[in-house]
Design a protein around this motif. Structure first.
Motif, PDB file in Angstrom:
ATOM      1  N   VAL A   1       0.857  -1.188   0.000  1.00  0.00           N
ATOM      2  CA  VAL A   1       0.000   0.000   0.000  1.00  0.00           C
ATOM      3  C   VAL A   1       0.892   1.237   0.000  1.00  0.00           C
TER       4      VAL A   1
ATOM      5  N   CYS B   1      -3.180   0.406  -3.985  1.00  0.00           N
ATOM      6  CA  CYS B   1      -2.932  -0.975  -3.580  1.00  0.00           C
ATOM      7  C   CYS B   1      -2.279  -1.699  -4.750  1.00  0.00           C
TER       8      CYS B   1
ATOM      9  N   TRP C   1     -11.189  -1.926   0.928  1.00  0.00           N
ATOM     10  CA  TRP C   1     -10.385  -1.030   1.762  1.00  0.00           C
ATOM     11  C   TRP C   1     -11.020  -0.910   3.142  1.00  0.00           C
TER      12      TRP C   1
ATOM     13  N   ASN D   1     -10.987   0.262  -7.534  1.00  0.00           N
ATOM     14  CA  ASN D   1     -10.702   0.052  -6.124  1.00  0.00           C
ATOM     15  C   ASN D   1      -9.216  -0.030  -5.810  1.00  0.00           C
TER      16      ASN D   1
ATOM     17  N   TRP E   1      -4.734   2.755   6.739  1.00  0.00           N
ATOM     18  CA  TRP E   1      -5.414   2.252   5.536  1.00  0.00           C
ATOM     19  C   TRP E   1      -4.943   0.828   5.274  1.00  0.00           C
TER      20      TRP E   1
ATOM     21  N   CYS F   1      -5.504  -2.532   2.599  1.00  0.00           N
ATOM     22  CA  CYS F   1      -6.042  -3.104   1.362  1.00  0.00           C
ATOM     23  C   CYS F   1      -6.163  -4.609   1.550  1.00  0.00           C
TER      24      CYS F   1
END
Length: 491
Positions: free
Chosen positions: A141, A158, A171, A192, A207, A209
């Motif tokens: 990421v 990602c 996510w 995405n 964050w 992924c």
């Protein structure tokens, strides 16, 4: 024989392997390539297992498609590494020997990189056949920029090497599902992969992924931070305080340029769309200029009043930008009320300036023993409580706690001793002291009377002893009188 280790730089690349076949030594059955996900920088484990055999020890060879040998071990126990699989002279791959007897020849790769992604094969040399094939996919990421200024455009991407086409990508932001705005894009998988957003306090944090492909799942994470004020974390954060206590108004900048020209303001409640500053409370204490932390511009209220509730704003300049953060102070207090008909009954009401987040109230009684040890007892739910002030069980402290679901937002305390004074209730302890004093006074008076009588008798004896002849005459006369009285009784 003692095991020896050296780099296998002389080995030639292996031939390209069939990517969809997997032949077991014992059965000769075919299988698909095993999918393995690993986050960049972590440890990847490539499985290679077969039925244990009496022909142990075996020669094992791990190879990567088009890149030759990764690691191999001969029957003698000697180990060899490919020239590109060491880091600072230390091998990045290993195969735990203690699992060999169980037929487990899985390969461990430490500190995996994007270029490590691809197809690997595990071969048992005495059978001269591929026993297992593994496709390693590296997830990463990336956030650009990783530390953004409020309002700046941010890109969170990602990357998976090699990319699994047809995979499901999701996510999460701070462990909560995040759905990117991609309604206008038909290929949701491509959409995405990258999240583009504006840097605000709502999108800062961790964050993650999550990629799902052919029943296997892998994930990677990165952190987005913001330049400027990071405490409070977001605008309009609510701070709860009890009336009469002190409260801190936080305003802490992220490390970086030293903030200058700090300003604290209290916003008028009627200015909803265009906030207008109003006067600060009398107990407001500005940030200390001699603070050891130059990024901490927090202020405080030394003694909060009920009317001090409302919105406060902190602002300062860091670098070339002016940063502001709004926060809301919520104040709680307990009000008591009674009627002439209920002389010893008092109703307590828990009042909070903002009840929008409150879902429950709880009244707790706190009493102290002779050792000043507190005992806490939950009594009642609801924001009102009626107690009898004449009862000793109700003396002590009454605490109103208010909650948002299961999280306690704040509390406020009321002292029951104050109620006794206001209602004119007489304590039982002075009555007991009065009875003890009266009893001691009567006992002392009796002792004084006895001592006075003893003193009078003593003085009388002293006067008689001063005249012995008179004492003889008195005794003789007394004896003669008694003799005459006896004679008269006999006649």
């Amino acid at each position: 024989m003692k095991k020896r280790e050296r780099q296998d730089s002389e080995w030639k690349p292996e031939k390209k392997f069939k990517q969809r076949e997997c032949i077991f030594v014992s059965t000769g059955a075919q299988c698909k390539v095993t999918e393995v996900f690993a986050e960049e920088g972590s440890v990847a484990v490539l499985p290679c297992k077969c039925n244990p055999s009496s022909t142990f020890p075996r020669a094992i060879v791990w190879s990567k498609d088009n890149q030759g040998t990764v690691w191999r071990k001969q029957k003698s126990g000697l180990q060899y590494w490919g020239s590109s699989w060491t880091q600072g002279g230390v091998p990045r791959v290993r195969c735990p020997h203690f699992n060999f007897e169980r037929g487990d020849y899985s390969l461990q790769i430490t500190n995996v990189r994007e270029e490590d992604g691809g197809i690997y094969s595990c071969r048992i040399e005495n059978a001269n056949q591929v026993t297992n094939m593994v496709r390693l996919r590296i997830i990463k990421v990336s956030i650009s920029p990783p530390a953004a200024i409020g309002g700046e455009n941010v890109s969170i991407s990602c990357n998976v090497t090699p990319w699994p086409y047809g995979a499901d990508v999701q996510w999460t932001l701070n462990k909560s599902l995040f759905v990117p705005r991609s309604e206008s894009i038909t290929n949701r998988e491509v959409a995405n992969r990258v999240v583009r957003t504006e840097a605000t306090s709502e999108v800062t944090g961790n964050w993650t992924c999550v990629v799902t492909y052919q029943g296997k799942k892998g994930q990677a994470s990165a952190t987005l931070t913001m330049k400027g004020i990071n405490k409070p974390f977001k605008d309009n954060t609510k701070l709860y305080s009890a009336a009469g206590s002190a409260v801190s108004l936080p305003c802490v900048f992220s490390p970086g340029p030293t903030p200058t020209s700090p300003v604290w303001e209290k916003l008028k409640p009627e200015s909803l769309f265009n906030p207008v500053p109003g006067p600060l409370p009398a107990s407001f204490s500005p940030p200390s200029p001699s603070s050891q932390n130059p990024w901490d511009l927090s202020a405080s209220l030394k003694e909060v009043r009920f009317e001090d509730a409302g919105k406060y704003r902190c602002s300062a300049t860091a670098g070339r930008q002016r940063f502001t953060r709004n926060m809301q102070l919520v104040v709680a207090q307990i009000e008591s009320s009674s009627t002439p008909k209920t002389k010893h009954s008092v109703t307590l009401t828990c009042k909070v300036t903002d009840t929008s987040d409150i879902t429950d109230y709880e009244w707790v009684h706190v009493a102290y023993d002779y050792n000043n040890t507190p005992s806490v007892e939950s009594r009642q739910k609801g924001n009102t409580l009626t107690i009898n002030t004449a009862s000793d069980e109700n003396q002590g402290e009454w605490v109103c706690r208010f909650y948002r679901k299961e999280d306690m937002l704040g509390n406020v305390t009321y002292h029951a001793l104050q109620m006794s004074a206001l209602t004119g209730k007489k304590s039982s302890s002075p009555t007991q002291n009065t009875a003890v004093i009266v009893g001691l006074s009567i006992l002392l008076l009796v002792l004084l009377l006895v001592l006075a009588q003893m003193y009078k008798n003593h003085q009388r004896r002293r006067r008689i002893l001063q005249y012995p002849a008179l004492e003889t005459i008195i005794h003789t006369a007394s004896n003669e009188r008694e003799e005459r009285e006896r004679n008269q009784v006999q006649k």
